[in-house]
Scaffold this motif. Structure first.
Motif, mmCIF file in Angstrom:
data_model
loop_
_atom_site.group_PDB
_atom_site.id
_atom_site.type_symbol
_atom_site.label_atom_id
_atom_site.label_comp_id
_atom_site.label_asym_id
_atom_site.label_seq_id
_atom_site.Cartn_x
_atom_site.Cartn_y
_atom_site.Cartn_z
ATOM 1 N N ASP A 313 -6.014 23.206 13.239
ATOM 2 C CA ASP A 313 -4.563 23.294 13.035
ATOM 3 C C ASP A 313 -3.833 22.385 14.006
ATOM 4 O O ASP A 313 -4.132 22.364 15.196
ATOM 5 C CB ASP A 313 -4.077 24.729 13.255
ATOM 6 N N GLY A 314 -2.831 21.685 13.496
ATOM 7 C CA GLY A 314 -2.030 20.852 14.383
ATOM 8 C C GLY A 314 -1.142 21.697 15.283
ATOM 9 O O GLY A 314 -1.139 21.547 16.498
ATOM 10 N N ILE A 315 -0.369 22.610 14.670
ATOM 11 C CA ILE A 315 0.453 23.573 15.401
ATOM 12 C C ILE A 315 0.117 24.941 14.843
ATOM 13 O O ILE A 315 0.143 25.146 13.626
ATOM 14 C CB ILE A 315 1.957 23.282 15.260
ATOM 15 N N ASN A 316 -0.191 25.895 15.730
ATOM 16 C CA ASN A 316 -0.620 27.222 15.293
ATOM 17 C C ASN A 316 0.091 28.290 16.108
ATOM 18 O O ASN A 316 0.341 28.119 17.301
ATOM 19 C CB ASN A 316 -2.138 27.363 15.459
ATOM 20 N N SER A 317 0.392 29.415 15.460
ATOM 21 C CA SER A 317 0.998 30.529 16.184
ATOM 22 C C SER A 317 0.779 31.837 15.437
ATOM 23 O O SER A 317 0.725 31.866 14.211
ATOM 24 C CB SER A 317 2.503 30.310 16.366
ATOM 25 N N VAL A 338 0.465 22.818 10.026
ATOM 26 C CA VAL A 338 1.256 23.811 10.745
ATOM 27 C C VAL A 338 0.901 25.184 10.175
ATOM 28 O O VAL A 338 0.997 25.394 8.966
ATOM 29 C CB VAL A 338 2.773 23.551 10.596
ATOM 30 N N ASP A 339 0.491 26.108 11.032
ATOM 31 C CA ASP A 339 -0.023 27.391 10.564
ATOM 32 C C ASP A 339 0.581 28.529 11.367
ATOM 33 O O ASP A 339 0.361 28.652 12.568
ATOM 34 C CB ASP A 339 -1.547 27.416 10.705
ATOM 35 N N SER A 340 1.380 29.372 10.694
ATOM 36 C CA SER A 340 1.909 30.587 11.312
ATOM 37 C C SER A 340 1.245 31.795 10.671
ATOM 38 O O SER A 340 1.197 31.916 9.446
ATOM 39 C CB SER A 340 3.430 30.687 11.118
ATOM 40 N N ASN A 341 0.750 32.706 11.511
ATOM 41 C CA ASN A 341 0.151 33.940 11.030
ATOM 42 C C ASN A 341 1.077 35.132 11.225
ATOM 43 O O ASN A 341 0.631 36.284 11.210
ATOM 44 C CB ASN A 341 -1.175 34.181 11.772
ATOM 45 N N ALA A 372 8.377 32.911 8.299
ATOM 46 C CA ALA A 372 7.447 32.690 9.398
ATOM 47 C C ALA A 372 7.543 31.272 9.930
ATOM 48 O O ALA A 372 7.255 31.021 11.095
ATOM 49 C CB ALA A 372 6.021 32.981 8.952
ATOM 50 N N ILE A 373 7.924 30.325 9.072
ATOM 51 C CA ILE A 373 8.170 28.938 9.481
ATOM 52 C C ILE A 373 9.598 28.604 9.104
ATOM 53 O O ILE A 373 10.020 28.812 7.958
ATOM 54 C CB ILE A 373 7.186 27.967 8.809
#
Length: 502
Positions: A313-317, A338-341, A372-373
């Protein structure tokens, strides 16, 4: 000027200068400060600031300069501190070059016009995920009008690892990790090996599932058996069908296996939030499982120019990811850009177990309705090279909110459907293009009916049948536009706030 070698000393002033010297011991300059102890052994410097944090104390500034191929600053402080880098070239052959056991905020600043470099060559306590070129136990701010180059060369070493909130402002920051991940474990099974056989030692065994959970799962299977679900197949396939969901590959690095890393070479990791306010930040990772920027509780970009090239993932949270301003370009080679959980997963994968139809089934009640994003300003280019089911923006089944800024994603998603905004959260008109082809280096443009260019960039890689989210402030419902990728042009009309174009 005084030289202190291998002994604790009581030392002094509001500014303490530490100069690293290749081939000889570091030197320490400054007046004496009560309850601040400094020890020097070669180019490894240890500082203990034992002053009472409840008292109104001045913040000490530690100026770091000079060069060494094997040195370290270890700072143990109960109060706020400032570290000023002024022409520092610090490499540590084993362990974190900057090791902060801080109880309060530490501000690390690069002096105006200065060029600084911090390198970790190897690390041994990767199992506890502590080692990085810069490691901080509490809040950390990186700032200044100089440049800072961070390199993590060792296996399992991260670039920056902060156990609390991380703030980046003004700085020109480059973070590169080059080591391999450690401890890939493919013995943990999500199911029996393909073609049958026994579970490996320590593997997942269905007999270990509690009986009440099995019963609930069976009830849901009967209720939904054969119905269409994710990726065009049944979420609960008939019992006589192949094991697992149709079209779903075995999970993990080996057939049926699940990858587990003891330590990965992430670029920037925070156990709290990561906030970038301004400056120029570039992050590059080069090994499996190495995310670019991870903020466990959230990532916010309020300005600056941010570029991420990551294998994972480039940006994860685990929290919300917000793009409020600035120019952000994120490329992932094997996962989501870009990955938000934050939104969790749909049933039957929810945190609270299996749910009845109509229940939200998400990790926490109500999160399925929260974005979430969030893209509210700036420019966001989020590109995943991997293909289905990886996406440009991924937030599971929570919505994306677009209220401003320019957005263009490349990726796929499950059954060509990526994470998307709803009609309500597309506060700025947004289009989802399904089936766009890109060829590396060819021009990609979005133009209005009059031919005015609204978005313009070169395709970063070859990609077939992308599901691309596109938005910009010029988009208006009822107007017509064109998307051109190489020699292909797709004309479209925005007929509502969120429009799907095939």
């Amino acid at each position: 000027m005084m030289l202190i070698v291998a002994a604790w000393q009581v030392c002094t002033a509001e500014t303490i200068t530490i100069t690293y010297n290749e081939g000889q011991a570091a030197t320490v300059g400054g007046d004496q400060v009560e309850d601040v102890k400094i020890a020097v052994k070669g180019n490894r410097v240890s500082i203990k600031d034992l002053r009472d944090y409840e008292k109104n104390l001045n913040t000490l500034t530690y100026v770091l300069k000079g060069k060494t191929s094997d040195g370290q600053l270890k700072l143990n402080t109960y109060v706020k501190a400032r570290i000023l880098l002024d022409g520092l070239d610090l490499t540590c052959q084993e362990g974190a070059p900057i090791h902060l056991k801080n109880k309060k905020m530490v501000t690390m600043e690069c002096a105006q016009g200065s060029r600084n470099r911090i390198v970790i060559a190897a690390c041994s306590d990767t199992a506890k995920n502590k080692q990085a070129a810069i490691w901080a136990k509490d809040k950390l701010t990186l700032t200044g009008k100089g440049t800072l180059q961070v390199e993590a060369l060792g296996n399992g070493c991260k670039g920056i690892n902060c156990k609390d909130d991380l703030q980046i402002d003004e700085l020109t920051l480059s973070v590169v990790t080059k080591g391999d991940n450690l401890g890939v474990d493919t013995t943990k099974m999500m199911g029996p090996p393909p073609g049958g056989g026994n579970f490996p030692p320590g593997g997942f065994n269905p007999d270990d599932i509690p009986e009440d959970v099995k019963k609930k799962f069976e009830e849901m299977r009967k209720k939904f058996e054969g119905q269409s679900g994710m990726m065009g197949g049944g979420m609960f396939p008939p019992r006589d069908s192949v094991q697992g969901m149709p079209g779903m590959p075995p999970m993990g690095g080996m057939p049926g296996g699940k990858q587990k890393y003891i330590s990965t070479c992430k670029g920037i990791k925070s156990a709290g939030t990561v906030t970038i306010g301004s400056g120029m930040v570039s992050v590059e990772t080069n090994s499996n499982g190495a995310e670019g920027i991870e903020g466990k509780k959230g990532v916010t970009i309020n300005g600056g120019n941010v570029t991420v090239n990551a294998t994972d993932d480039g940006i994860n949270s685990g929290g919300k990811i917000v793009f409020a301003d600035g120019n952000t370009t994120v490329i992932s080679l094997t996962n989501d850009a870009v990955d938000s959980n934050f939104g969790g997963m749909m049933p039957p994968f929810g945190k609270d177990g299996f749910t009845e139809p109509g229940d939200n089934g998400f990790m926490e009640q109500g999160k399925e309705k929260e974005p979430a994003i969030i893209v509210s300003g700036g420019t966001v280019m989020a590109w995943s090279k991997r293909g289905a089911p990886e996406e440009g923006l991924d937030c599971d089944f929570a919505p994306i909110e677009v209220s401003g800024g320019t957005l263009f994603t490349i990726g796929a998603g499950m059954g060509e459907m990526p994470s998307v905004p709803t009609e309500e959260t597309a506060k700025q008109a947004t289009a989802l293009f399904i089936g766009v082809n890109f060829s590396k280096g060819e021009q990609v443009k979005v133009t209005d009916k009059a031919g005015k260019t609204l978005i313009d960039f070169k395709a970063p890689f070859d990609f077939q049948r992308s599901s691309s989210l596109v938005s910009c402030p010029a988009f208006k419902v009822g107007n017509s536009y064109s998307l051109t990728s190489g020699k292909e042009t797709k004309n479209f009309e925005l007929n509502k706030q969120f429009t799907t174009v095939r």
